[in-house]
Scaffold this active site. Structure first.
Site, PDB file in Angstrom:
ATOM      1  N   HIS A 417       1.013  -1.734   0.112  1.00  0.00           N
ATOM      2  CA  HIS A 417      -0.156  -0.231  -0.410  1.00  0.00           C
ATOM      3  C   HIS A 417       0.909   1.056  -0.186  1.00  0.00           C
ATOM      4  O   HIS A 417       0.766   1.927  -0.781  1.00  0.00           O
ATOM      5  CB  HIS A 417      -1.005  -0.221   1.337  1.00  0.00           C
ATOM      6  N   GLU A 418       1.657   1.224   1.384  1.00  0.00           N
ATOM      7  CA  GLU A 418       2.509   2.460   1.252  1.00  0.00           C
ATOM      8  C   GLU A 418       3.997   2.272   0.012  1.00  0.00           C
ATOM      9  O   GLU A 418       3.552   3.341  -0.465  1.00  0.00           O
ATOM     10  CB  GLU A 418       3.525   2.779   2.266  1.00  0.00           C
TER      11      GLU A 418
HETATM   12 ZN    ZN Z   1      -2.356   5.013   2.286  1.00  0.00          ZN
END
Ligand code: ZN
Ligand code: ADP
Length: 587
Positions: A417-418
């Site tokens: 995600h990051e």
């Molecule tokens: Zn996020």
């Protein structure tokens, strides 16, 4: 100092215990000797001059003492001349206003003593829990001198905060020097971050390095007290501090007295914290600059703080003290293993790897629990079995909401995600900086964060906004690509809020969407732009387009995404240089 304090505690405890025991004894013995006599018998004794004193009440019974010291009880005649009759017979008459008899009073004493004893024990224990070595309020009213022997070497990780505080050591030691250059010394430093990350420790280290006294209080101490007392305690704290000359004043849980004030209307309790807060602000602006006094405050909720506290001349230096990443965890574990017999088989790197989300305090308690287990089993040294067991003890003892256990699977999702955010930032807006990517949660994000600092600009272009929306969508997009549509998580909540907000503004406020034209919907609908079905439809269509653009961009650069995520899984954090290297690599 510690010893003295313990001794004093012991004396207080002993005094309370003796009061309880003596009163209980008196109460019980009086009960035994209290003889019931009839009114006729009473009169006989009165005539014979055997009665020393009588407790006159308006109850059904009265009590009294014979000349030989024995206690009696008898019916209360409640006649008008009774008191005069007693006085004429030379009896001591005590009038209690009605409800208490000797027994009641004694009962009260016993109960009160027992309660204060209990209260004392409980509060002493909770204080101990709250902060083992913290100088409590009573110490400030008392001696106050408390030089900290802790130095920055006792704090592992937190390098940036340490650097910033090291500058201040010099300020405190030689304020005259800075005065000569006309430099203004900061008065207040705010340390914010999750509990147990070493904020108190850092403040103590600041005092220790500067070799000045350390005064510590807790915000909630000021709130529990009676009206007006909080403010006067603040004043006496600063008086003590000024008397000490140079020093560090530490206020833990500053949010307890510096909560955001809500408009004009305030209830009684917030009035009280207002007064305390105002006293603090006055005191802080009261001491001369360059006097060598620094106020350090700590909180784990910087967003709820009253802005008045953050203004220049107050807590204008704000430093985040975050959860440690894997390297910092390793250093903290090393530090807390120093004086413990650790088996050669123990790999602290591995322990650091397994303790994602652990604060410094939790790591300390992990090593402590391990040592206790080793001692209990009489083993020669602390081994991996002890540490594993201790790990679950430490996790079990905490609330769900601040759980420090993250599964490998969750860690992976967060990493991708990051990585998605970071990758799309660099691809769409190469000028934007990503100062740090992390999969450790911080005050700024639940799962981790990547911070984007756009270059200084007065206005944002339509292109900027579209890029920002794509960056916001990239976390979710990356999750979907790697784990599949059904495995996406709630981690994108914040991102979607931001994306929606930007998009709706673009369409309905900035007049940037060709199909919509230049109308400002705020003028038409007030704050309630979202009630326009048209705006919602238009935003829905645009966000779908942007999302699929984001998906494509990531797919075209999938190997870079993989590289970033893999590095994040190993190190948990990544700086901009490393990110740039991956982005610029040919792949
Ligand atoms: Zn996020
Ligand atoms: P906070 O004030 O942020 O709640 P504390 O400073 O009270 O946290 O930390 C509690 C204990 O945890 C410290 O006394 C220390 O033993 C340990 N600890 C926390 N952070 C660190 C760190 N960065 N390095 C070493 N020990 C730490």
């Amino acid at each position: 100092m510690k010893l003295l304090k313990n001794k004093r505690n012991l004396i207080i405890l002993f005094a309370i215990l003796s009061i309880v025991i003596v009163s209980a004894f008196v109460f019980l013995s009086s009960k035994q000797e209290l003889t019931e006599i009839s009114y006729i018998e009473f009169n006989k004794n009165l005539e014979n001059g055997n009665i020393q004193s009588v407790n006159l009440t308006n109850k059904e019974e009265i009590t009294g003492v014979f000349k030989d010291g024995k206690l009696f009880r008898t019916d209360n005649p409640r006649t008008e001349g009774f008191k005069e009759k007693l006085l004429n017979s030379g009896v001591d008459v005590k009038e209690t206003d009605g409800n208490s008899t000797i027994g009641d009073i004694l009962t009260m004493i016993v109960v009160l003593s027992a309660f204060s004893g209990l209260f004392y024990l409980v509060s002493r224990n909770s204080n101990k829990l709250a902060e083992k070595e913290m100088t409590k309020m009573s110490d400030i009213d008392g001696d106050g001198e408390n030089s900290s022997t802790i130095t920055f070497d006792d704090v592992a990780g937190n390098d940036e905060v340490k650097e910033s505080l090291k500058e201040m050591v010099d300020f405190i030691r030689e304020p005259e020097k800075y005065e000569r250059y006309g430099a203004r010394m900061p008065r207040g430093v705010l340390l914010y971050g999750p509990p147990g990350t070493g904020k108190t420790l850092l403040a103590k280290a600041l005092a220790g390095e500067a070799r000045v006294p350390f005064f510590a209080v807790t915000g909630s101490d000021f709130i529990q007290v009676y009206a007006g007392l909080g403010a006067s305690r603040i004043r006496s704290l600063f008086k003590k501090a000024r008397a000490a000359g140079k020093c560090v004043i530490f206020i833990d849980e500053i949010d307890a007295l510096g909560k955001k004030r809500k408009g004009g209307a305030s209830n009684g309790s917030s009035d009280e914290s207002d007064r305390t807060l105002n006293a603090l602000l006055t005191e802080m602006s009261g001491f001369k600059e360059n006097q060598g006094i620094i106020v350090v405050a700590a909180t784990n909720r910087v967003d709820t703080l009253d802005e008045a506290l953050l203004r220049p001349g107050r807590f204008d230096r704000q430093l985040e003290v975050g959860l440690p990443d894997i390297n910092a965890r390793y250093k903290i574990l090393e530090l807390h293993s120093k004086n413990k017999p650790i088996s050669k088989q123990v790999d602290l790197r591995k322990v650091a790897y397994q303790t994602v989300y652990f604060s410094g305090a939790k790591l300390e308690s992990l090593m402590n629990e391990s040592a206790m287990l080793a001692a209990r089993y009489n083993d020669n040294s602390i081994n991996m079995v002890h540490i594993d067991k201790a790990f679950y003890t430490v996790i079990a003892g905490e609330e769900k909401k601040d759980r420090s256990y993250i599964s490998i699977e969750e860690k992976k999702v967060t990493a991708y995600h990051e990585a998605g955010h970071a990758l799309v930032t660099k691809l769409t807006s190469p000028l934007n900086r990503v100062t740090k990517i992390s999969i450790i949660p911080s005050t700024k994000g639940a799962g981790g964060f990547s911070m984007n600092i756009p270059p200084d600009k007065l206005y944002q272009s339509k292109e900027d906004i579209l890029n920002h929306i794509m960056v916001a969508l990239a976390g979710r997009a990356s999750e979907e690509i790697i784990f599949g549509k059904d495995k996406i998580t709630t981690g994108a909540l914040n991102d979607l809020q931001k994306a929606t907000d930007m998009l709706v503004s673009m369409i309905a406020r900035y007049g940037m969407d060709d199909n919509t034209g230049l109308l400002n919907f705020e003028v038409l609908l007030g704050d309630n732009i979202g009630s326009s079905a048209y705006v919602v439809d238009r935003a829905k269509k645009l966000i779908e387009e942007l999302y699929s653009k984001t998906l494509n961009l990531i797919k075209e650069n999938i190997s870079k995404l993989e590289n970033i995520s893999e590095r994040l899984l190993i190190n948990e954090t990544m700086d901009e240089d490393e990110l740039n290297t991956i982005i610029n690599s040919a792949a």
